[in-house]
Design an enzyme around this catalytic site. Sequence first.
Site, short mmCIF file in Angstrom:
data_model
loop_
_atom_site.label_atom_id
_atom_site.label_comp_id
_atom_site.label_asym_id
_atom_site.label_seq_id
_atom_site.Cartn_x
_atom_site.Cartn_y
_atom_site.Cartn_z
N LYS A 155 -15.25 12.90 -7.43
CA LYS A 155 -15.98 11.96 -6.57
C LYS A 155 -15.18 11.51 -5.33
CE LYS A 155 -19.58 10.82 -9.74
NZ LYS A 155 -19.66 10.55 -11.17
N PHE A 191 -20.30 9.41 -20.44
CA PHE A 191 -20.85 10.34 -19.44
C PHE A 191 -19.69 11.10 -18.82
CE2 PHE A 191 -22.03 12.01 -15.37
CZ PHE A 191 -23.21 12.64 -15.67
N ASP A 195 -10.86 10.04 -18.08
CA ASP A 195 -11.84 10.49 -17.08
C ASP A 195 -12.03 9.36 -16.08
OD1 ASP A 195 -13.97 11.20 -15.52
OD2 ASP A 195 -15.25 11.88 -17.17
C1 LIG Z 1 -19.93 11.67 -12.17
C2 LIG Z 1 -19.03 11.78 -13.34
C3 LIG Z 1 -18.66 13.03 -13.86
C4 LIG Z 1 -19.25 14.33 -13.37
O1 LIG Z 1 -18.99 14.59 -12.04
P1 LIG Z 1 -19.88 15.68 -11.26
O2 LIG Z 1 -19.20 15.83 -9.94
O3 LIG Z 1 -21.26 15.08 -11.13
O4 LIG Z 1 -19.89 16.92 -12.07
C5 LIG Z 1 -17.75 13.06 -14.90
N1 LIG Z 1 -17.25 11.92 -15.41
C6 LIG Z 1 -17.59 10.70 -14.94
C7 LIG Z 1 -16.98 9.48 -15.54
C8 LIG Z 1 -18.50 10.58 -13.90
O5 LIG Z 1 -18.87 9.38 -13.46
#
Ligand SMILES: *Cc1c(COP(=O)(O)O)cnc(C)c1O
Length: 414
Positions: A262, A146, A233
Amino acid sequence: MSVTQQSLSQQAIDLENKYGAHNYHPLPVVLNRGEGVYVWDVEGKKYYDFLSAYSAVNQGHCHPTIINAMMEQAKTLTLTSRAFHNDMLGQFEKYASEYFNFDKLLPMNTGAEAVETALKICRRWAYEKKGIEENEAEIVVCENNFHGRTTTIISFSNDPVARENFGPYTKGFIKIEYDNLEALKHTLENNKNVAGFLVEPIQGEAGVYVPSEGYLSKAKALCEKHNVLFIADEVQTGIARTGKLLAVAYEEVKPDILILGKALSGGAYPVSSVLANDPVMSVITPGSHGSTFGGNPIAAAVAMAALDVVKDEKLAENAYELGELFRNKMNDYIATSTICKLVRGKGLLNAIVINDSEDSDTAWNICLKLRDNGLLAKPTHGNIIRFAPPLVITEEQLLDCVTIICNTLKEFEA
Ligand SMILES: *Cc1c(COP(=O)(O)O)cnc(C)c1O
């Protein structure tokens, strides 16, 4: 709960349903206040927040240090765009680069934008530094990843719900099994055009899948051997969530490109960033990438305060210790449980797996009961429930939550 109070929640839900696009399926609870580990609904009922806005609120709701920094900056200067300099951006870039030990930072707003940015940097690097022929670069990604919701990112998702009827999809991605070094090795050996490997150190959305020990460090070594950028990520796993500042720190891996979002703002404001050293970041030139809001003065002020809080309040250490405690307590319960199969995770990013089929609504029903019992969590992928409280949680609060969770699970035991 009186009838009129009950209808406050229902009114808010009805409004969203009538006027909002139906792109989410929220748990039926309507919140209007948060402080630390707690949130309150419009009827005044108090809950432990065990999602933390998908780990954006690691520092706790409405942390005074962060909110003060935001308010002070909001009164002074909010947005200049990058057409002009502002006096906060450089400070933030220096602060965060040193904090995470990289040469440079590129600021964006959301996680998906930061992932997109990392992919663009990786592709440029492929053509300008690695010498891959134009439009031939490939980026290796993992199954069940994700990384966000943009057209390119969903192009390499294998979640049918996220992809259906959003094609045509972006090319240039190779999908391999997560936590499978042989698959990575094979792919790197057989594709000379691979430029990067994009990976979550723990797959959060997929259900908190922790890879085998050594996976990340060995994957990094394979990338080095083949001159491939290791792109971490850490939008969800980063910023103390897993018990270290970054989840890659468990294996002493230094990514070539680090993606944060985040909790970079403690949930106060959308702030994301991509960090890299000069040989990689230098491929970005004036005009080649940007964002009107990226690197705005409020974002810079908020992010510095949010990172201060993580260090000052030793949130990584707290997440490490209380995470061990949480898993120990849950394992004690699971030993005699039939409804709960296992608990897994690192630090305070954990999940339990419910002993039922993936398409059953048991996990959803457990989350409804948890809500009734004063704790908010949400199923991720069917029968998995993620537990990720704000990292400011105390031992006493955590034990209280373990009691709520175990008592709730007991209601579902056969
Ligand atoms: C939440 C998330 C994203 C995307 O972040 P948004 O601010 O919702 O666009 C990307 N990578 C990971 C691992 C995430 O948990």
